[in-house]
Design a protein around this motif. Structure first.
Motif, mmCIF file in Angstrom:
data_model
loop_
_atom_site.group_PDB
_atom_site.id
_atom_site.type_symbol
_atom_site.label_atom_id
_atom_site.label_comp_id
_atom_site.label_asym_id
_atom_site.label_seq_id
_atom_site.Cartn_x
_atom_site.Cartn_y
_atom_site.Cartn_z
ATOM 1 N N LYS A 246 0.792 -1.226 0.000
ATOM 2 C CA LYS A 246 0.000 0.000 0.000
ATOM 3 C C LYS A 246 0.827 1.279 0.000
ATOM 4 C CE LYS A 246 -1.503 1.755 3.772
ATOM 5 N NZ LYS A 246 -2.295 2.104 4.963
ATOM 6 N N GLY A 247 2.068 1.218 0.441
ATOM 7 C CA GLY A 247 2.847 2.440 0.529
ATOM 8 C C GLY A 247 2.948 2.931 1.961
ATOM 9 N N CYS A 248 3.250 4.215 2.119
ATOM 10 C CA CYS A 248 3.636 4.762 3.414
ATOM 11 C C CYS A 248 2.475 4.884 4.393
ATOM 12 C CB CYS A 248 4.278 6.135 3.230
ATOM 13 S SG CYS A 248 5.860 6.072 2.348
ATOM 14 N N TYR A 249 2.778 4.599 5.649
ATOM 15 C CA TYR A 249 1.901 4.879 6.777
ATOM 16 C C TYR A 249 2.803 4.957 8.002
ATOM 17 C CZ TYR A 249 2.368 -0.187 7.490
ATOM 18 O OH TYR A 249 2.873 -1.454 7.651
ATOM 19 N N THR A 250 2.308 5.450 9.091
ATOM 20 C CA THR A 250 3.117 5.591 10.291
ATOM 21 C C THR A 250 3.638 4.231 10.751
ATOM 22 O OG1 THR A 250 1.763 7.477 10.977
ATOM 23 C CG2 THR A 250 3.154 6.457 12.657
ATOM 24 N N GLY A 251 4.954 4.101 10.835
ATOM 25 C CA GLY A 251 5.578 2.850 11.253
ATOM 26 C C GLY A 251 5.864 1.879 10.122
ATOM 27 N N GLN A 252 5.556 2.272 8.886
ATOM 28 C CA GLN A 252 5.648 1.351 7.746
ATOM 29 C C GLN A 252 7.065 0.833 7.510
ATOM 30 O OE1 GLN A 252 7.036 2.442 4.511
ATOM 31 N NE2 GLN A 252 6.646 0.487 3.472
ATOM 32 N N GLU A 253 8.060 1.676 7.676
ATOM 33 C CA GLU A 253 9.429 1.243 7.393
ATOM 34 C C GLU A 253 9.850 0.093 8.303
ATOM 35 O OE1 GLU A 253 12.220 4.401 7.438
ATOM 36 O OE2 GLU A 253 11.268 5.527 5.819
ATOM 37 N N VAL A 254 9.504 0.188 9.582
ATOM 38 C CA VAL A 254 9.876 -0.863 10.530
ATOM 39 C C VAL A 254 9.115 -2.146 10.219
ATOM 40 C CG1 VAL A 254 9.885 -1.545 12.965
ATOM 41 C CG2 VAL A 254 10.436 0.809 12.317
ATOM 42 N N VAL A 255 7.810 -2.028 9.966
ATOM 43 C CA VAL A 255 6.987 -3.206 9.688
ATOM 44 C C VAL A 255 7.461 -3.900 8.415
ATOM 45 C CG1 VAL A 255 4.645 -4.020 9.176
ATOM 46 C CG2 VAL A 255 5.001 -2.229 10.890
ATOM 47 N N ALA A 256 7.763 -3.122 7.374
ATOM 48 C CA ALA A 256 8.227 -3.704 6.115
ATOM 49 C C ALA A 256 9.599 -4.336 6.263
ATOM 50 C CB ALA A 256 8.250 -2.623 5.033
ATOM 51 N N ARG A 257 10.485 -3.688 7.025
ATOM 52 C CA ARG A 257 11.830 -4.235 7.227
ATOM 53 C C ARG A 257 11.762 -5.581 7.942
ATOM 54 N NH1 ARG A 257 13.959 -0.603 10.619
ATOM 55 N NH2 ARG A 257 14.046 0.901 8.912
ATOM 56 N N MET A 258 10.868 -5.676 8.914
ATOM 57 C CA MET A 258 10.691 -6.948 9.623
ATOM 58 C C MET A 258 10.221 -8.045 8.680
ATOM 59 S SD MET A 258 10.767 -8.783 12.360
ATOM 60 C CE MET A 258 11.008 -7.603 13.678
ATOM 61 N N GLN A 259 9.356 -7.670 7.723
ATOM 62 C CA GLN A 259 8.805 -8.655 6.810
ATOM 63 C C GLN A 259 9.830 -9.157 5.803
ATOM 64 O OE1 GLN A 259 5.908 -9.908 7.219
ATOM 65 N NE2 GLN A 259 5.633 -11.134 5.371
ATOM 66 N N TYR A 260 10.619 -8.238 5.287
ATOM 67 C CA TYR A 260 11.485 -8.585 4.167
ATOM 68 C C TYR A 260 12.947 -8.836 4.544
ATOM 69 C CZ TYR A 260 7.510 -7.145 1.359
ATOM 70 O OH TYR A 260 6.251 -7.049 0.802
ATOM 71 N N LEU A 261 13.408 -8.229 5.632
ATOM 72 C CA LEU A 261 14.828 -8.324 5.958
ATOM 73 C C LEU A 261 15.100 -9.013 7.292
ATOM 74 C CD1 LEU A 261 15.977 -4.732 4.891
ATOM 75 C CD2 LEU A 261 16.094 -6.846 3.568
ATOM 76 N N GLY A 262 14.136 -8.980 8.197
ATOM 77 C CA GLY A 262 14.377 -9.512 9.531
ATOM 78 C C GLY A 262 13.916 -10.946 9.687
ATOM 79 N N LYS A 263 14.308 -11.537 10.789
ATOM 80 C CA LYS A 263 13.813 -12.848 11.177
ATOM 81 C C LYS A 263 13.056 -12.670 12.479
ATOM 82 C CE LYS A 263 15.035 -17.626 12.200
ATOM 83 N NZ LYS A 263 16.140 -18.613 12.379
ATOM 84 N N LEU A 264 11.781 -12.970 12.457
ATOM 85 C CA LEU A 264 10.931 -12.758 13.620
ATOM 86 C C LEU A 264 11.339 -13.718 14.735
ATOM 87 C CD1 LEU A 264 8.493 -10.895 14.237
ATOM 88 C CD2 LEU A 264 7.012 -12.832 13.702
ATOM 89 N N LYS A 265 11.702 -13.167 15.886
ATOM 90 C CA LYS A 265 12.156 -13.997 16.996
ATOM 91 C C LYS A 265 11.019 -14.349 17.953
ATOM 92 C CE LYS A 265 16.881 -12.200 16.886
ATOM 93 N NZ LYS A 265 17.944 -11.503 17.657
ATOM 94 N N ARG A 266 9.928 -13.608 17.898
ATOM 95 C CA ARG A 266 8.786 -13.909 18.757
ATOM 96 C C ARG A 266 7.505 -13.724 17.972
ATOM 97 N NH1 ARG A 266 8.694 -10.264 23.900
ATOM 98 N NH2 ARG A 266 10.616 -11.429 24.277
#
Length: 350
Positions: A246-266
């Motif tokens: 959808k594009g930008c929204y408050t907090g979007q960069e962190v949420v997207a980074r978690m989805q595409y670059l991070g490994k969810l630990k919890r």
């Protein structure tokens, strides 16, 4: 709670505290009946924020995690409102009725959410207000829900998250162990609908409805857990509560980074707590062998189980769920066992 609706519920036998139906006189029976029978549940403990104006959709698009362009009078969605760090301040069901958007969330978070989100209106042509008394709302759940409702409402939604506007009602199908619906409407039609359903259905308190959410794996953010989790920790992406296109929204960069670059630990699991003491949102989990400085996890929502103990949703360190030694609070607390969810979560390998 709308005063006339409050009196209607009291006349029907409701025991009410702080705008919430606790029970209809037999809590133990209500805890059992949700698993096998047809139930109706007042939803006044969930507040409503209405968003109106020609810029309403664009405004919400820049605030919430989901794509508001998909919301119509025929489709609702789960969504969340985050801080700039991607932590959920609140989550909602978003639906549309008579050109107004409605955000349905716990009453305890309504005023803080309303105050914060209103700060960002600026020059937008948007009106945001507490509309909790504008619509009466209750839920219907059970194997016979379709059959009973079809005799009273001319059209029902077929798929989870879909909505229909029928006979003056807004009817939304939601996930659950049985066919389950949220219904919104004006006072008199809703009183009539409740009375017609009450012939065949058992009225239950707010806790019973939350138990159905727990069984469905649907998280609710409360004041005790506001800012505790990014959406993916509570499986919001699996529940179609996050759009990554959808594009930008408050907090979007962190949420997207978690989805595409991070490994969810919890992430969120369904758990059973072996205790008769009250289990609450925000309660901490403990594991002697946990390597996390933040502890083993945290309760998202919990309700007493008809079979004893508490059923709950909890965000837990994935590694700690494999140890088999989870406890509530501390090393002397009651034990927890991890149970299955009704949906599959894709695990990304790194």
């Amino acid at each position: 709670m709308k005063p006339e609706w409050l009196e209607f519920l009291k006349d029907a036998g409701a025991e009410i505290e702080n705008n919430q139906v606790v029970s209809f006189g037999n809590l133990n029976h209500e805890q059992h009946i949700i698993h096998s029978g047809l139930v109706i549940c007042d939803l006044s403990h969930q507040g409503l924020i209405s968003v109106d104006g020609e810029d309403a959709a664009d405004f919400l698009q820049g605030q919430l995690t989901n794509d508001v362009r998909d919301v119509s009078e025929q489709h609702s969605q789960l969504s969340a409102y985050c801080t700039h760090k991607g932590r959920m301040l609140a989550n909602f069901r978003v639906f549309k009725r008579d050109d107004s958007f409605y955000l349905r969330l716990p009453l305890s978070l309504l005023e803080p959410t309303l105050k914060r989100i209103s700060m960002f209106i600026l020059m937008s042509k948007v009106s945001i207000k507490n509309s909790s008394n504008a619509l009466v709302r209750f839920g219907v759940s059970g194997a016979e829900a379709d059959e009973r409702l079809q005799g009273l409402i001319s059209n029902l939604p077929k798929e989870v998250d879909d909505a229909v506007q029928s006979d003056g009602y807004t009817v939304i199908k939601v996930a659950g162990p049985h066919p389950r619906y949220e219904i919104y409407g004006e006072l008199e039609p809703m009183q009539k609908l409740w009375s017609n359903l009450d012939v065949h259905a058992a009225p239950v308190g707010a806790g019973a409805w939350e138990m159905l959410d727990i069984q469905a794996g649907i998280p609710t953010i409360y004041a005790e857990t506001s800012e505790a989790f990014v959406p993916q920790m509570t499986n919001m992406q699996v529940l179609n509560g996050v759009s990554f296109q959808k594009g930008c929204y408050t907090g979007q960069e962190v949420v997207a980074r978690m989805q595409y670059l991070g490994k969810l630990k919890r992430r969120m699991f369904r758990v059973k707590v072996d205790t008769d003491d009250i289990v609450k949102p925000g309660d901490k989990l403990f594991n002697t062998d946990s390597s996390s400085a933040q502890g083993a996890g945290q309760i998202v929502s919990a309700q007493q189980d008809a079979d004893g103990g508490y059923s709950a949703l909890a965000v837990v360190n994935i590694s700690d769920t494999e140890s088999g030694h989870l406890q509530l609070h501390d090393e002397n607390g009651p034990s927890l066992s991890v149970e299955g969810l009704p949906y599959t979560i894709e695990v990304k390998e790194k």
